[in-house]
Write an enzyme that holds these catalytic residues in place. Structure first.
Site, PDB file in Angstrom:
ATOM      1  N   ASN A  15     101.072 -29.845 -69.558  1.00  0.00           N
ATOM      2  CA  ASN A  15     100.095 -28.772 -69.794  1.00  0.00           C
ATOM      3  C   ASN A  15      98.870 -29.298 -70.535  1.00  0.00           C
ATOM      4  OD1 ASN A  15     100.862 -25.946 -68.859  1.00  0.00           O
ATOM      5  ND2 ASN A  15     102.804 -26.730 -69.665  1.00  0.00           N
ATOM      6  N   ARG A  30     109.654 -26.223 -93.147  1.00  0.00           N
ATOM      7  CA  ARG A  30     108.697 -25.818 -92.114  1.00  0.00           C
ATOM      8  C   ARG A  30     107.267 -25.695 -92.649  1.00  0.00           C
ATOM      9  NH1 ARG A  30     109.834 -24.133 -87.442  1.00  0.00           N
ATOM     10  NH2 ARG A  30     111.959 -23.664 -88.031  1.00  0.00           N
ATOM     11  N   MET A  44     107.776 -27.523 -79.345  1.00  0.00           N
ATOM     12  CA  MET A  44     109.090 -26.901 -79.461  1.00  0.00           C
ATOM     13  C   MET A  44     109.446 -26.673 -80.936  1.00  0.00           C
ATOM     14  SD  MET A  44     109.280 -26.476 -76.434  1.00  0.00           S
ATOM     15  CE  MET A  44     110.682 -26.209 -75.372  1.00  0.00           C
ATOM     16  N   ARG A  45     108.576 -25.905 -81.566  1.00  0.00           N
ATOM     17  CA  ARG A  45     108.775 -25.662 -82.990  1.00  0.00           C
ATOM     18  C   ARG A  45     108.137 -24.318 -83.334  1.00  0.00           C
ATOM     19  NH1 ARG A  45     110.292 -28.333 -87.457  1.00  0.00           N
ATOM     20  NH2 ARG A  45     109.038 -27.871 -89.294  1.00  0.00           N
ATOM     21  N   ASN A 101     100.098 -19.861 -76.775  1.00  0.00           N
ATOM     22  CA  ASN A 101     101.319 -20.567 -76.372  1.00  0.00           C
ATOM     23  C   ASN A 101     101.543 -20.324 -74.890  1.00  0.00           C
ATOM     24  OD1 ASN A 101     103.861 -21.961 -76.641  1.00  0.00           O
ATOM     25  ND2 ASN A 101     104.875 -19.960 -76.559  1.00  0.00           N
ATOM     26  N   HIS A 155     104.629 -20.110 -72.014  1.00  0.00           N
ATOM     27  CA  HIS A 155     106.084 -19.954 -71.913  1.00  0.00           C
ATOM     28  C   HIS A 155     106.461 -19.804 -70.435  1.00  0.00           C
ATOM     29  CE1 HIS A 155     110.097 -19.039 -73.281  1.00  0.00           C
ATOM     30  NE2 HIS A 155     110.112 -18.058 -72.392  1.00  0.00           N
ATOM     31  N   ASP A 208     102.120 -14.834 -82.501  1.00  0.00           N
ATOM     32  CA  ASP A 208     102.218 -14.062 -83.737  1.00  0.00           C
ATOM     33  C   ASP A 208     103.457 -14.532 -84.490  1.00  0.00           C
ATOM     34  OD1 ASP A 208     104.373 -12.850 -82.532  1.00  0.00           O
ATOM     35  OD2 ASP A 208     103.419 -10.895 -82.291  1.00  0.00           O
ATOM     36  N   GLU A 209     103.924 -13.721 -85.431  1.00  0.00           N
ATOM     37  CA  GLU A 209     104.993 -14.235 -86.299  1.00  0.00           C
ATOM     38  C   GLU A 209     106.366 -14.197 -85.643  1.00  0.00           C
ATOM     39  OE1 GLU A 209     103.237 -11.964 -89.314  1.00  0.00           O
ATOM     40  OE2 GLU A 209     101.752 -13.569 -89.275  1.00  0.00           O
ATOM     41  N   GLU A 263     101.775 -22.792 -64.484  1.00  0.00           N
ATOM     42  CA  GLU A 263     101.426 -22.932 -65.908  1.00  0.00           C
ATOM     43  C   GLU A 263     100.087 -23.647 -66.046  1.00  0.00           C
ATOM     44  OE1 GLU A 263     104.414 -24.365 -68.669  1.00  0.00           O
ATOM     45  OE2 GLU A 263     106.006 -23.857 -67.263  1.00  0.00           O
TER      46      GLU A 263
END
Ligand code: GAR
Length: 208
Positions: A14, A65, A90-91, A107, A109, A141-142, A174
């Site tokens: 990507n 984190r 991947m985090r 992001n 997906h 977002d969160e 994608e």
């Protein structure tokens, strides 16, 4: 000239699609300010170096984190990044990270969210037996794989598919979807109202 920050953890296809779109003018007046990987052996970071881009490894393993996120955010800000693009990163981002770039983190997906969030979305969709899957570019977002949707592309599941052939066709979409989403967000004509991203509305509520 707008600047993108790319975060990745692996292959980086990507990222390459975004870089190719910039080089060919499909994403105009934009550059990649920095590519950051949390994994030293990510193929995407080697590709970034080959392309002559600023490429950083900021290892995440075994670190709290938010401590890791603070280092990543500092690097993004140092490079004057306007928009952060997660490209196979991947985090999970800490809430603090998300708050540093309001409506400025995308992001991608590999499913039609809200179906099949989390890991191995293509395998989840295939095993469930859906007839249509696809990909989603959304604001971060969160919550995991949750923010307002910018672009979705559908991909039919064919009788002859297995999870790998399906994942390959989703990946092609994608690469198209991410370029579209970046142009929409950097174009500045869109507004998020609730969860809905709408373009060319007169209301200034939540303009991105
Ligand atoms: C892509 O399929 C992307 O959608 C997925 O990881 C792959 C990375 O490929 N991301 C997620 O599953 C995030 N939840 P790439 O490294 O070749 O871009």
């Amino acid at each position: 000239m707008k600047s993108l920050g790319i975060l990745l953890s692996g292959r980086g296809s990507n990222f390459v699609a975004i870089a190719d779109s910039i080089d060919s003018g499909r994403i105009p007046e934009t550059k990649i300010g920095v590519v950051i990987s949390n994994k030293a052996d990510a193929a995407g970071i080697a590709t970034a170096r080959q392309r002559g881009l600023n490429a950083l490894v900021i290892p995440s393993k075994g670190r709290p984190r938010e401590e890791h996120d603070r280092e990543v955010v500092a690097a993004l800000k140092q490079h004057g990044v306007d928009l952060v693009c997660l490209a196979g990163y991947m985090r999970l981002l800490s809430p603090w990270f998300v708050q540093q770039f309001p409506h400025r983190i995308l992001n991608i997906h590999p499913s039609l969210l809200p179906a099949f969030p989390g890991l191995e979305a293509q395998e989840q969709a295939f095993a469930y037996g859906v007839k249509v899957s696809g990909c989603t570019v959304h604001f971060v977002d969160e919550e995991l794989d949750h923010g307002a949707i910018v672009v979705q592309k559908t991909v039919p599941v064919l009788d002859g598919d297995d999870e790998h052939t399906l994942a390959g066709r989703i990946l092609e979409q994608e690469h198209v979807a991410y370029t579209e989403a970046i142009n929409i967000v950097l174009g500045g004509k869109s507004t998020v109202i609730g969860r809905r991203l709408v373009t060319n509305v007169t209301s200034m509520r939540g303009t991105i």
